[in-house]
Write a protein that holds these residues in place. Sequence first.
Motif, PDB file in Angstrom:
ATOM      1  N   ALA A  42      37.623  45.762  43.930  1.00  0.00           N
ATOM      2  CA  ALA A  42      36.163  45.709  43.929  1.00  0.00           C
ATOM      3  C   ALA A  42      35.636  44.444  44.624  1.00  0.00           C
ATOM      4  O   ALA A  42      34.434  44.305  44.817  1.00  0.00           O
ATOM      5  CB  ALA A  42      35.645  45.764  42.493  1.00  0.00           C
ATOM      6  N   GLY A  43      36.531  43.531  44.984  1.00  0.00           N
ATOM      7  CA  GLY A  43      36.108  42.311  45.661  1.00  0.00           C
ATOM      8  C   GLY A  43      35.659  41.206  44.727  1.00  0.00           C
ATOM      9  O   GLY A  43      35.140  40.185  45.174  1.00  0.00           O
ATOM     10  N   ARG A  44      35.848  41.388  43.429  1.00  0.00           N
ATOM     11  CA  ARG A  44      35.435  40.371  42.467  1.00  0.00           C
ATOM     12  C   ARG A  44      36.454  39.251  42.352  1.00  0.00           C
ATOM     13  O   ARG A  44      36.110  38.113  42.100  1.00  0.00           O
ATOM     14  CB  ARG A  44      35.226  41.013  41.099  1.00  0.00           C
ATOM     15  N   LEU A  45      37.724  39.585  42.487  1.00  0.00           N
ATOM     16  CA  LEU A  45      38.820  38.625  42.378  1.00  0.00           C
ATOM     17  C   LEU A  45      39.466  38.495  43.752  1.00  0.00           C
ATOM     18  O   LEU A  45      39.904  39.490  44.326  1.00  0.00           O
ATOM     19  CB  LEU A  45      39.847  39.127  41.357  1.00  0.00           C
ATOM     20  N   HIS A  46      39.479  37.294  44.276  1.00  0.00           N
ATOM     21  CA  HIS A  46      40.060  37.080  45.601  1.00  0.00           C
ATOM     22  C   HIS A  46      41.571  37.016  45.505  1.00  0.00           C
ATOM     23  O   HIS A  46      42.127  36.619  44.490  1.00  0.00           O
ATOM     24  CB  HIS A  46      39.513  35.801  46.227  1.00  0.00           C
ATOM     25  N   ALA A  61      41.954  32.430  40.659  1.00  0.00           N
ATOM     26  CA  ALA A  61      41.796  32.777  39.245  1.00  0.00           C
ATOM     27  C   ALA A  61      40.678  31.958  38.607  1.00  0.00           C
ATOM     28  O   ALA A  61      39.831  32.497  37.882  1.00  0.00           O
ATOM     29  CB  ALA A  61      43.112  32.557  38.500  1.00  0.00           C
ATOM     30  N   ALA A  62      40.651  30.654  38.893  1.00  0.00           N
ATOM     31  CA  ALA A  62      39.614  29.788  38.327  1.00  0.00           C
ATOM     32  C   ALA A  62      38.233  30.173  38.843  1.00  0.00           C
ATOM     33  O   ALA A  62      37.261  30.192  38.086  1.00  0.00           O
ATOM     34  CB  ALA A  62      39.917  28.329  38.657  1.00  0.00           C
ATOM     35  N   ASP A  68      29.982  34.806  38.078  1.00  0.00           N
ATOM     36  CA  ASP A  68      29.170  35.736  37.305  1.00  0.00           C
ATOM     37  C   ASP A  68      29.874  37.075  37.144  1.00  0.00           C
ATOM     38  O   ASP A  68      29.550  37.845  36.253  1.00  0.00           O
ATOM     39  CB  ASP A  68      27.816  35.960  37.973  1.00  0.00           C
ATOM     40  N   HIS A  69      30.848  37.367  38.027  1.00  0.00           N
ATOM     41  CA  HIS A  69      31.584  38.626  37.932  1.00  0.00           C
ATOM     42  C   HIS A  69      32.349  38.727  36.622  1.00  0.00           C
ATOM     43  O   HIS A  69      32.466  39.799  36.048  1.00  0.00           O
ATOM     44  CB  HIS A  69      32.580  38.761  39.084  1.00  0.00           C
ATOM     45  N   ALA A  70      32.880  37.609  36.143  1.00  0.00           N
ATOM     46  CA  ALA A  70      33.699  37.635  34.935  1.00  0.00           C
ATOM     47  C   ALA A  70      32.849  37.756  33.674  1.00  0.00           C
ATOM     48  O   ALA A  70      33.342  38.212  32.641  1.00  0.00           O
ATOM     49  CB  ALA A  70      34.562  36.387  34.855  1.00  0.00           C
ATOM     50  N   THR A  74      34.568  43.792  30.820  1.00  0.00           N
ATOM     51  CA  THR A  74      35.525  44.049  29.749  1.00  0.00           C
ATOM     52  C   THR A  74      36.702  44.818  30.306  1.00  0.00           C
ATOM     53  O   THR A  74      36.589  45.515  31.303  1.00  0.00           O
ATOM     54  CB  THR A  74      34.888  44.878  28.613  1.00  0.00           C
ATOM     55  N   ALA A  75      37.804  44.696  29.647  1.00  0.00           N
ATOM     56  CA  ALA A  75      38.981  45.469  30.030  1.00  0.00           C
ATOM     57  C   ALA A  75      38.721  46.922  29.673  1.00  0.00           C
ATOM     58  O   ALA A  75      37.934  47.228  28.760  1.00  0.00           O
ATOM     59  CB  ALA A  75      40.212  44.956  29.298  1.00  0.00           C
ATOM     60  N   PRO A  76      39.347  47.842  30.372  1.00  0.00           N
ATOM     61  CA  PRO A  76      39.127  49.253  30.080  1.00  0.00           C
ATOM     62  C   PRO A  76      39.490  49.582  28.637  1.00  0.00           C
ATOM     63  O   PRO A  76      40.458  49.060  28.099  1.00  0.00           O
ATOM     64  CB  PRO A  76      40.046  49.986  31.052  1.00  0.00           C
ATOM     65  N   VAL A  77      38.695  50.424  28.051  1.00  0.00           N
ATOM     66  CA  VAL A  77      38.912  50.846  26.674  1.00  0.00           C
ATOM     67  C   VAL A  77      39.535  52.229  26.697  1.00  0.00           C
ATOM     68  O   VAL A  77      39.116  53.091  27.465  1.00  0.00           O
ATOM     69  CB  VAL A  77      37.570  50.879  25.901  1.00  0.00           C
TER      70      VAL A  77
END
Length: 90
Positions: A42-46, A61-62, A68-70, A74-77
Motif C-alpha cells: 500500500a506504500g505505507r511502509l518503505h 520501520a521507525a 500518521d499511517h501507523a 490495526t492488524a487483520p482480525v
Amino acid sequence: MADIVSRLITPAAAAPDALLSPEDLAKRWSVPETWIREQWRAGRLHGQRLGRYVRHTEADAAAFLASDHAKGLTAPVRLIHPRRAAIHNG
C-alpha cells in the motif's frame, strides 16, 4: 596502522543499517507477516526490493511507526462466519 585500528573500533558508524525481512518486523511488532507485506504494497511502509525479496531498514520501520499511517491501523482480525456468530450469540 592507526587508520586500521580506527576502522576496527568504529565499524558500526561506517556500516549501513541492518536489513529486516517482513518476518523480522512481524515478530518485532507482534503482527502477522501478511499485514507487514500489505502495508508495504500500500506504500505505507518503505522497503527495498532485492530480487524477489523485500527488506526494510531500521529507519524505514521507525519512520512508519512515527507516521500518521501507523496511527489507527490495526492488524487483520479473524472474522467469524455469520452462522458461527449466531451460535455464539445465542
